[in-house]
Scaffold this motif. Structure first.
Motif, mmCIF file in Angstrom:
data_model
loop_
_atom_site.group_PDB
_atom_site.id
_atom_site.type_symbol
_atom_site.label_atom_id
_atom_site.label_comp_id
_atom_site.label_asym_id
_atom_site.label_seq_id
_atom_site.Cartn_x
_atom_site.Cartn_y
_atom_site.Cartn_z
ATOM 1 N N ILE A 53 -35.574 -75.998 10.035
ATOM 2 C CA ILE A 53 -34.249 -75.382 10.055
ATOM 3 C C ILE A 53 -34.261 -74.220 11.036
ATOM 4 C CG2 ILE A 53 -32.534 -74.156 8.675
ATOM 5 C CD1 ILE A 53 -33.514 -75.736 6.264
ATOM 6 N N ASN A 54 -33.215 -74.134 11.830
ATOM 7 C CA ASN A 54 -33.075 -73.048 12.792
ATOM 8 C C ASN A 54 -33.122 -71.708 12.049
ATOM 9 O OD1 ASN A 54 -31.536 -70.982 14.296
ATOM 10 N ND2 ASN A 54 -31.271 -72.618 15.792
ATOM 11 N N ASP A 55 -34.111 -70.886 12.371
ATOM 12 C CA ASP A 55 -34.309 -69.607 11.681
ATOM 13 C C ASP A 55 -33.119 -68.666 11.816
ATOM 14 O OD1 ASP A 55 -36.840 -70.268 10.694
ATOM 15 O OD2 ASP A 55 -37.854 -69.530 12.499
ATOM 16 N N GLU A 56 -32.506 -68.649 13.000
ATOM 17 C CA GLU A 56 -31.355 -67.767 13.218
ATOM 18 C C GLU A 56 -30.163 -68.200 12.365
ATOM 19 O OE1 GLU A 56 -30.425 -67.306 17.363
ATOM 20 O OE2 GLU A 56 -32.503 -66.846 17.871
ATOM 21 N N LEU A 57 -29.918 -69.512 12.294
ATOM 22 C CA LEU A 57 -28.820 -70.016 11.470
ATOM 23 C C LEU A 57 -29.061 -69.710 9.998
ATOM 24 C CD1 LEU A 57 -28.085 -73.529 13.028
ATOM 25 C CD2 LEU A 57 -26.666 -71.484 13.157
ATOM 26 N N LEU A 58 -30.282 -69.914 9.549
ATOM 27 C CA LEU A 58 -30.603 -69.655 8.153
ATOM 28 C C LEU A 58 -30.473 -68.173 7.826
ATOM 29 C CD1 LEU A 58 -31.395 -70.795 5.459
ATOM 30 C CD2 LEU A 58 -33.785 -70.705 6.167
ATOM 31 N N ALA A 59 -30.912 -67.319 8.721
ATOM 32 C CA ALA A 59 -30.786 -65.877 8.506
ATOM 33 C C ALA A 59 -29.318 -65.471 8.451
ATOM 34 C CB ALA A 59 -31.513 -65.113 9.614
ATOM 35 N N SER A 60 -28.507 -66.026 9.330
ATOM 36 C CA SER A 60 -27.073 -65.731 9.311
ATOM 37 C C SER A 60 -26.434 -66.220 8.019
ATOM 38 C CB SER A 60 -26.367 -66.387 10.497
ATOM 39 O OG SER A 60 -26.771 -65.803 11.698
ATOM 40 N N ALA A 61 -26.810 -67.420 7.586
ATOM 41 C CA ALA A 61 -26.267 -67.978 6.350
ATOM 42 C C ALA A 61 -26.667 -67.122 5.146
ATOM 43 C CB ALA A 61 -26.742 -69.408 6.169
ATOM 44 N N LEU A 62 -27.910 -66.672 5.116
ATOM 45 C CA LEU A 62 -28.363 -65.791 4.041
ATOM 46 C C LEU A 62 -27.546 -64.510 4.022
ATOM 47 C CD1 LEU A 62 -32.241 -66.169 4.202
ATOM 48 C CD2 LEU A 62 -30.903 -66.207 2.111
ATOM 49 N N SER A 63 -27.324 -63.950 5.184
ATOM 50 C CA SER A 63 -26.570 -62.700 5.296
ATOM 51 C C SER A 63 -25.122 -62.876 4.855
ATOM 52 C CB SER A 63 -26.620 -62.206 6.742
ATOM 53 O OG SER A 63 -25.819 -61.068 6.910
ATOM 54 N N VAL A 64 -24.491 -63.918 5.327
ATOM 55 C CA VAL A 64 -23.086 -64.164 5.017
ATOM 56 C C VAL A 64 -22.889 -64.517 3.550
ATOM 57 C CG1 VAL A 64 -21.171 -65.756 5.465
ATOM 58 C CG2 VAL A 64 -22.472 -64.833 7.361
ATOM 59 N N SER A 65 -23.805 -65.305 2.996
ATOM 60 C CA SER A 65 -23.647 -65.778 1.621
ATOM 61 C C SER A 65 -23.945 -64.697 0.592
ATOM 62 C CB SER A 65 -24.563 -66.973 1.369
ATOM 63 O OG SER A 65 -25.923 -66.553 1.322
ATOM 64 N N GLY A 66 -24.833 -63.794 0.927
ATOM 65 C CA GLY A 66 -25.233 -62.774 -0.037
ATOM 66 C C GLY A 66 -26.233 -63.306 -1.060
ATOM 67 N N LEU A 67 -26.693 -64.524 -0.864
ATOM 68 C CA LEU A 67 -27.672 -65.102 -1.781
ATOM 69 C C LEU A 67 -29.050 -64.538 -1.482
ATOM 70 C CD1 LEU A 67 -26.379 -68.779 -1.696
ATOM 71 C CD2 LEU A 67 -26.043 -67.101 -3.509
ATOM 72 N N LYS A 68 -29.974 -64.724 -2.437
ATOM 73 C CA LYS A 68 -31.294 -64.115 -2.294
ATOM 74 C C LYS A 68 -32.366 -65.043 -1.747
ATOM 75 C CE LYS A 68 -30.370 -60.773 -5.877
ATOM 76 N NZ LYS A 68 -30.739 -60.200 -7.154
ATOM 77 N N THR A 69 -32.167 -66.344 -1.897
ATOM 78 C CA THR A 69 -33.221 -67.254 -1.454
ATOM 79 C C THR A 69 -32.706 -68.263 -0.438
ATOM 80 O OG1 THR A 69 -32.838 -68.937 -3.160
ATOM 81 C CG2 THR A 69 -34.308 -67.112 -3.747
ATOM 82 N N LYS A 70 -33.645 -68.780 0.331
ATOM 83 C CA LYS A 70 -33.316 -69.820 1.304
ATOM 84 C C LYS A 70 -32.838 -71.079 0.588
ATOM 85 C CE LYS A 70 -36.636 -68.236 4.755
ATOM 86 N NZ LYS A 70 -37.872 -68.574 5.499
ATOM 87 N N LYS A 71 -33.490 -71.404 -0.520
ATOM 88 C CA LYS A 71 -33.135 -72.595 -1.283
ATOM 89 C C LYS A 71 -31.691 -72.520 -1.766
ATOM 90 C CE LYS A 71 -34.422 -75.226 -5.389
ATOM 91 N NZ LYS A 71 -35.371 -75.367 -6.494
ATOM 92 N N GLU A 72 -31.297 -71.380 -2.339
ATOM 93 C CA GLU A 72 -29.912 -71.208 -2.796
ATOM 94 C C GLU A 72 -28.938 -71.342 -1.639
ATOM 95 O OE1 GLU A 72 -29.978 -68.050 -6.474
ATOM 96 O OE2 GLU A 72 -30.376 -67.260 -4.472
ATOM 97 N N THR A 73 -29.310 -70.769 -0.510
ATOM 98 C CA THR A 73 -28.442 -70.793 0.668
ATOM 99 C C THR A 73 -28.263 -72.212 1.199
ATOM 100 O OG1 THR A 73 -29.172 -68.559 1.227
ATOM 101 C CG2 THR A 73 -28.111 -69.825 2.977
ATOM 102 N N VAL A 74 -29.357 -72.953 1.294
ATOM 103 C CA VAL A 74 -29.276 -74.332 1.795
ATOM 104 C C VAL A 74 -28.481 -75.196 0.822
ATOM 105 C CG1 VAL A 74 -30.630 -76.399 2.334
ATOM 106 C CG2 VAL A 74 -31.354 -74.164 3.195
ATOM 107 N N ASN A 75 -28.718 -75.033 -0.477
ATOM 108 C CA ASN A 75 -27.973 -75.815 -1.470
ATOM 109 C C ASN A 75 -26.479 -75.510 -1.411
ATOM 110 O OD1 ASN A 75 -30.093 -77.332 -2.507
ATOM 111 N ND2 ASN A 75 -30.640 -75.760 -3.982
#
Length: 66
Positions: free
Chosen positions: A7-29
């Motif tokens: 997974i693109n690290d930058e996209l995942l970091a942005s998604a984590l930031s925008v979502s406010g979730l704490k884990t990568k797993k929660e964000t991807v789900n």
């Protein structure tokens, strides 16, 4: 079901930031759930105007409520 994904690290970091979730797993789900919802809405919108409406149809009668 364990899965390895590249997974693109930058996209995942942005998604984590925008979502406010704490884990990568929660964000991807969450991203997958939202993707599915968006596609289903798109499919429903594409049906607009393609389904014939019958003025005689009674939903209560169809459910056996009358």
């Amino acid at each position: 079901m364990p899965t390895n994904l590249a997974i693109n690290d930058e996209l995942l970091a942005s998604a984590l930031s925008v979502s406010g979730l704490k884990t990568k797993k929660e964000t991807v789900n969450l991203a997958l759930e939202e993707f599915i919802q968006k596609r289903r809405r798109k499919e429903a919108i594409e049906l607009f105007g393609k389904i014939d409406f019958s003025k005689e149809w009674n939903p209560k009668k169809a459910r056996g409520k009358i």
